[in-house]
Each structure stands twice: as structure tokens, then as C-alpha cells.
Scaffold this active site. Structure first.
Site, PDB file in Angstrom:
ATOM      1  N   HIS A   1      28.110 -84.505   7.891  1.00  0.00           N
ATOM      2  CA  HIS A   1      29.306 -83.274   8.449  1.00  0.00           C
ATOM      3  C   HIS A   1      30.527 -83.613   7.880  1.00  0.00           C
ATOM      4  O   HIS A   1      31.590 -82.786   8.004  1.00  0.00           O
ATOM      5  CB  HIS A   1      29.125 -83.641   9.999  1.00  0.00           C
ATOM      6  CG  HIS A   1      27.835 -82.967  10.449  1.00  0.00           C
ATOM      7  ND1 HIS A   1      27.974 -82.065  11.359  1.00  0.00           N
ATOM      8  CD2 HIS A   1      26.701 -83.467  10.645  1.00  0.00           C
ATOM      9  CE1 HIS A   1      26.759 -81.796  11.726  1.00  0.00           C
ATOM     10  NE2 HIS A   1      25.822 -82.549  11.457  1.00  0.00           N
TER      11      HIS A   1
ATOM     12  N   ASP B   1      39.047 -82.833   5.474  1.00  0.00           N
ATOM     13  CA  ASP B   1      38.195 -82.291   6.525  1.00  0.00           C
ATOM     14  C   ASP B   1      36.765 -81.773   5.952  1.00  0.00           C
ATOM     15  O   ASP B   1      36.689 -81.215   4.890  1.00  0.00           O
ATOM     16  CB  ASP B   1      38.669 -81.390   7.404  1.00  0.00           C
ATOM     17  CG  ASP B   1      38.549 -81.376   8.743  1.00  0.00           C
ATOM     18  OD1 ASP B   1      37.321 -81.980   9.209  1.00  0.00           O
ATOM     19  OD2 ASP B   1      39.264 -80.783   9.708  1.00  0.00           O
TER      20      ASP B   1
HETATM   21  P1  ADQ Z   1      35.495 -82.644  13.969  1.00  0.00           P
HETATM   22  O1  ADQ Z   1      35.966 -83.645  13.115  1.00  0.00           O
HETATM   23  O2  ADQ Z   1      35.165 -82.948  15.203  1.00  0.00           O
HETATM   24  O3  ADQ Z   1      33.912 -82.553  13.347  1.00  0.00           O
HETATM   25  P2  ADQ Z   1      35.993 -79.702  13.904  1.00  0.00           P
HETATM   26  O4  ADQ Z   1      35.173 -79.223  12.797  1.00  0.00           O
HETATM   27  O5  ADQ Z   1      37.616 -79.082  13.836  1.00  0.00           O
HETATM   28  O6  ADQ Z   1      36.534 -81.441  13.718  1.00  0.00           O
HETATM   29  O7  ADQ Z   1      35.390 -79.636  15.362  1.00  0.00           O
HETATM   30  C1  ADQ Z   1      36.223 -79.986  16.535  1.00  0.00           C
HETATM   31  C2  ADQ Z   1      35.568 -79.155  17.715  1.00  0.00           C
HETATM   32  O8  ADQ Z   1      36.279 -79.633  18.902  1.00  0.00           O
HETATM   33  C3  ADQ Z   1      35.782 -77.777  17.634  1.00  0.00           C
HETATM   34  O9  ADQ Z   1      34.667 -76.959  18.313  1.00  0.00           O
HETATM   35  C4  ADQ Z   1      36.998 -77.519  18.675  1.00  0.00           C
HETATM   36  O10 ADQ Z   1      36.802 -76.307  19.411  1.00  0.00           O
HETATM   37  C5  ADQ Z   1      36.912 -78.482  19.558  1.00  0.00           C
HETATM   38  N1  ADQ Z   1      38.099 -79.029  20.115  1.00  0.00           N
HETATM   39  C6  ADQ Z   1      39.251 -79.687  19.507  1.00  0.00           C
HETATM   40  N2  ADQ Z   1      40.271 -79.586  19.867  1.00  0.00           N
HETATM   41  C7  ADQ Z   1      39.872 -79.214  21.294  1.00  0.00           C
HETATM   42  C8  ADQ Z   1      40.535 -79.334  22.519  1.00  0.00           C
HETATM   43  N3  ADQ Z   1      42.028 -79.625  22.842  1.00  0.00           N
HETATM   44  N4  ADQ Z   1      39.945 -78.962  23.697  1.00  0.00           N
HETATM   45  C9  ADQ Z   1      38.666 -78.375  23.477  1.00  0.00           C
HETATM   46  N5  ADQ Z   1      38.097 -78.519  22.322  1.00  0.00           N
HETATM   47  C10 ADQ Z   1      38.629 -78.972  21.166  1.00  0.00           C
HETATM   48  C11 ADQ Z   1      33.341 -83.044  12.117  1.00  0.00           C
HETATM   49  C12 ADQ Z   1      33.939 -82.922  10.946  1.00  0.00           C
HETATM   50  C13 ADQ Z   1      34.361 -81.427  10.522  1.00  0.00           C
HETATM   51  C14 ADQ Z   1      32.928 -80.595  10.824  1.00  0.00           C
HETATM   52  C15 ADQ Z   1      32.587 -80.708  11.976  1.00  0.00           C
HETATM   53  C16 ADQ Z   1      31.161 -79.891  12.336  1.00  0.00           C
HETATM   54  O11 ADQ Z   1      34.915 -83.877  10.705  1.00  0.00           O
HETATM   55  O12 ADQ Z   1      34.876 -81.335   9.293  1.00  0.00           O
HETATM   56  O13 ADQ Z   1      33.610 -79.261  10.625  1.00  0.00           O
HETATM   57  O14 ADQ Z   1      32.064 -82.186  12.416  1.00  0.00           O
HETATM   58  O15 ADQ Z   1      30.295 -80.253  11.214  1.00  0.00           O
END
Ligand code: ADQ
Length: 467
Positions: A162, A374
């Protein structure tokens, strides 16, 4: 109905959480795209999920939850510290994110990583039967594919990373680089977020693990491994349903009034939503906003920054430092530029519930997604779909170092997230962009995100694995 060839998912965390309901302990499905994407495939085949339940110590005995076999793996408190906080989050996480913090290499963390990976591989082997498909997820479990193949040569094994797979020059630092590569090479398919990640992996395998072949197909000890990009996405329908509900529309309107109204006209809302992680570029984003206000082209009368940050990995030293730094910076900016009734930065350190998050997206005029590196970044895709049916479109400012930039580069304003001046200039452009251009770009973004949802992603990977 269980079919013959089952799907077994192996991930660090189980898809269920232990909760107390009416005074009794019960299991509840955890929210999240991965869980909902894989659920249909698991229930259809009577499949299993192998993972850690989240509390150290002896694991509960396997059980069935909503037609999915759940097999919890035991992880001791010492392993949580060394395998999870240590090797996974203080060695691999920074190394794989361009070394934006210095990775720590400790032999005392490596051995627990090997042990925990073996525990997961053995648990997967206990669930699988010849002919089954096993899908292993992410950086915590990179040794599992080879360990499992050794125990059970006659299962199809997929691995998906991921987070980014780093360039050769950075990956080369890892003292256990050969072991990690050999671990992933146990899979039939190694999946990455971007074609660059797949290429980096192939290059590393050819250099350090005696593999031969091309960027997309490798031969290793008589076994063929496909190395390919499968960009992950979101549950589009779920976001659409939420953001077109009256509750979310009304709440977004209320947020606009709270954040954006002023005596004459409106302020533009700039939004950041991230885990409080040093890879997300939160501090540089804040400094760029400070620079924007310092230049005087904009004031708190015409814009406001809203930053929502979910607490994350707070036991790891760097994360505690980041939090303190972000909070100091927020205070400094508000102290310098805030006015009575017009805060410069609204900072929320909390997890928002799903509908509230959707309302924040919908209310925002500009979404700032500026990670230093990311794998994909789902916030960018969620924001785009959250604007469905909204007259007042929005602008996505996106880091060129997020995997999402591959798909969304056409409609987003791409930025170098390390460049404070450049980021401030892009914020300026986004605040003053003519409405017709905002609409045009949002149209491009929506078309790009709608090409692939999380179900399509899972289906595409499993199809490739089974063929
Ligand atoms: P993350 O590093 O966690 O994931 P991201 O893809 O942005 O990064 O996912 C975060 C999730 O958390 C999103 O669905 C978002 O809605 C939720 N989120 C963030 N802040 C929030 C808040 N304050 N309240 C509620 N929800 C919140 C890892 C990798 C990424 C990759 C994903 C999936 O680092 O690059 O996209 O896995 O493979």
C-alpha cells in the site's frame, strides 16, 4: 455458500474490532475501504481473514463473522513494540517514504519482524487448502509470501504494497534487503500503487536477489513473479450516497457559515485532512499558508485554513515531535495573523466520523493534499467524489509525490510539497481561480476518479492472480 477455491486475506489488522455492547464483548466490522472491497469476495467463497486483533497477548480462537472465517494471530507486547512500532514503523515506513525521516536499523527489531511474519504465514497455512488464493497485504508482512510458499507450494499467492516501493539507491540501505525481496518474490503477483513502484521493485530484485527478467515479469529460483501497478481507489458509491444526503448537505452549509462567513462576501476555505504523520507534509503546508498571509496578497478576511489531523502512532518518538511542532506553528500563525472572530488556522486533532468528514470535504473550496511521499492518498479521491452534484466545485492542490498524481495530474494543481514559496503561490492561484476554470478542472478530476473504484481494484488484482 463456500466454494472450492477460497480467498484468504492476510493483513496486519483484522477486519473486526472488539467492542462492548450492552455490557458484553462482541466483534464489529471495522470501517474502511479495504474491508468493504474484499468482503464480497470473502463471503462469496466462504473465505478467511488472518490478522491481529489489536491487543497484545494470546489470540482469541478462530470464529466466523458475517460469513467470513476470522483467524486472529497472537502478537506479544514485546513484538508489538519491536515488530510494529520498531521495524515496521521506524525502519520500513521512513525508508519507503524517501527517507523523509532517518530510518533506524536495529537487529533487535529485525528478528521479531521475522518471527511475527512466520506466525502470520503459519496461520495462513492453517486456513488455506491446495488451490486456494491467498492475498497478503502491506509492508508489515513482506516475508509472508515466501514463508507460506515453503509450507504450501500449491496455493496462488498475491502481495500488495500500500505504500511506495522506494528507488534502488534508498532501498539499498536496508541491511535485510535480500531477505525482504526474497520474501515478496514468494508471491505469484507483486502489486504496487504505481508503475514506478513496480519498476523499483524489479530493479532491486535483479540487483540484490538474483532475479532476472523485465520491469513487469521476474524469474526467481524457477518461479515466475509478475510485478505490476494496481492503483487503489475508494468506494465511490458510498461517498456519493453520503454527500447527496440531506444531513451531509445541511451540515456542509452549516460548516461554510461557521468557517467562511464574514461581514461582506465569503472567505475561501482551504482544507487539509490527514493522519498526523510526518510523510503528509502538514508542517510545510502550514508554513506555506503563513507565507501567503505574510505576503499580504490574502488576509484572514478572504481565506481560512482548516486542518483536521487524526492522532496516529503516538508511541513513536517522531510522531510526538511532529504533533508538538504542528501545534506550535498553528499557534504562531494565529497569534500573528488572526483577527477578532476570524481565526487564521482551525486545527482539529481528532478522527471525524464518516458523514462529518464528507461534510468537511463538501464545504471546502480548496483541498490541500501535499504529502512528501504517499503510496496513493485516498483523501484526494474522496474529496473529488464528495463534490458530486455540488454547484460550487472545488480545487485540488496535489503533491506530485503522491501516487494519486498519476491519475489526477490533469485536473489538479500539482505542487512540489517541499517548496514553501511554490506552495504559497499555488494557494494564491487556487483562491483566485475563476469559477469556470474550477469547474473545468473538477470535471476532469471526476472523470479520472470514476474510472476505477475500490471494487474494481480488488477485482482486477484477484483476476490477475487467478489467471
Ligand atoms: P494512509 O497513509 O492512512 O494509507 P490515505 O490513503 O490518505 O492514507 O487514507 C487515509 C484514510 O483515513 C482516508 O480514507 C481518510 O478519509 C481517512 N481519514 C484521514 N483523516 C481523517 C480524519 N481526521 N477523520 C476521519 N477519517 C480520516 C495508506 C497509504 C496510502 C494509501 C492507503 C490505501 O499510506 O498512500 O492510499 O494506505 O492503500
Amino acid at each position: 455458500m463456500a466454494s472450492k477455491n477460497r480467498l484468504i486475506v492476510v493483513a496486519n489488522r483484522l477486519p473486526v474490532n472488539r467492542v462492548k455492547k450492552k455490557g458484553r464483548l462482541a466483534w464489529e466490522t471495522s470501517p474502511g475501504g479495504l474491508v468493504s472491497a474484499l468482503k464480497p469476495f470473502l463471503t462469496e467463497t466462504g473465505g478467511s481473514w488472518v490478522g491481529w486483533g489489536g491487543s497484545p497477548g494470546k489470540a482469541p480462537t478462530p470464529f466466523t463473522h458475517e460469513n467470513i472465517q476470522i483467524r486472529p494471530v497472537s502478537v506479544t507486547a514485546e513484538q508489538v513494540e519491536k515488530f510494529y512500532a520498531g521495524f515496521s514503523n521506524a525502519t520500513l515506513w521512513p525508508l519507503y517514504h524517501d527517507c523523509v525521516r532517518t530510518p533506524q536499523f536495529h537487529r533487535r527489531w529485525w528478528w521479531p519482524y521475522v518471527d511475527v511474519n512466520r506466525q502470520f504465514a503459519e496461520a495462513a497455512a492453517a486456513e488455506a487448502k491446495p488451490g486456494d488464493t491467498v492475498w497478503v497485504h502491506d509492508y508489515q508482512l513482506q516475508l509472508v509470501p515466501a514463508m507460506l510458499r515453503e509450507i504450501m507450494p500449491d496455493v496462488r499467492i498475491g502481495f500488495f504494497l500500500h505504500i511506495p516501493f522506494p528507488p534502488l539507491e534508498l532501498f539499498a540501505q536496508l541491511p535485510w534487503r535480500r531477505e525482504i525481496l526474497t520474501g515478496i518474490l514468494g508471491a505469484d503477483i507483486a502489486g504496487f500503487q504505481t508503475p514506478q513502484g513496480a519498476r523499483n521493485f524489479s530493479a532491486a530484485c535483479k540487483r540484490y536477489a538474483e532475479a532476472s527478467g523485465t520491469d513487469t515479469k521476474l524469474e526467481h529460483r524457477g518461479h515466475t513473479v509478475v510485478s505490476k501497478a494496481f492503483p487503489i481507489s475508494i468506494d465511490i458509491e458510498n461517498v456519493e450516497q453520503a454527500v447527496t444526503s440531506k444531513e451531509v448537505i445541511d451540515r456542509a452549509e452549516e460548516l461554510r457559515k461557521d468557517f467562511a462567513s464574514k461581514r461582506a462576501g465569503e472567505r475561501k476555505i482551504l482544507l487539509g485532512v490527514d493522519r498526523l504523520d510526518y510523510t503528509k507534509g502538514i508542517e510545510i503546508r502550514l508554513r506555506a499558508y503563513e507565507e501567503l498571509l505574510r505576503r499580504g496578497a490574502h488576509t484572514v478576511d478572504d481565506c481560512v485554513l482548516v486542518q483536521v489531523a487524526v492522532p496516529s502512532r503516538e508511541t513513536v518518538g517522531e510522531y510526538a515531535e511532529l504533533r508538538a511542532f504542528v501545534e506550535r506553528l498553528t499557534g504562531r500563525i494565529n497569534g500573528e495573523y488572526g483577527q477578532a472572530g476570524r481565526t487564521a488556522v482551525h486545527y482539529f486533532r481528532r478522527n471525524l466520523d464518516y458523514k462529518e468528514l464528507m461534510a468537511f470535504y463538501r464545504a471546502a473550496d480548496v483541498m490541500l493534499v501535499t504529502p512528501l511521499r504517499d503510496g496513493m492518498n485516498l483523501v484526494a479521491k474522496e474529496y473529488v467524489i464528495a463534490k458530486t452534484g455540488e454547484e460550487r466545485a472545488g480545487t485540488l492542490v496535489l503533491s506530485e509525490f503522491a501516487g494519486a498524481a498519476n491519475e489526477l495530474g490533469g485536473g489538479a494543481l500539482l505542487v512540489n510539497p517541499h517548496d514553501v514559496d511554490g506552495l504559497a503561490a499555488t494557494m494564491d492561484v487556487s483562491i483566485t481561480m475563476p469559477e469556470s476554470e474550477v469547474q473545468r478542472r473538477m470535471g476532469l478530476l471526476q472523470r479520472a476518479v470514476r474510472k476505477n473504484d475500490v471494487y474494481g481494484w480488488a477485482h482486477g488484482f484477484l483476476e490477475a492472480l487467478r489467471s
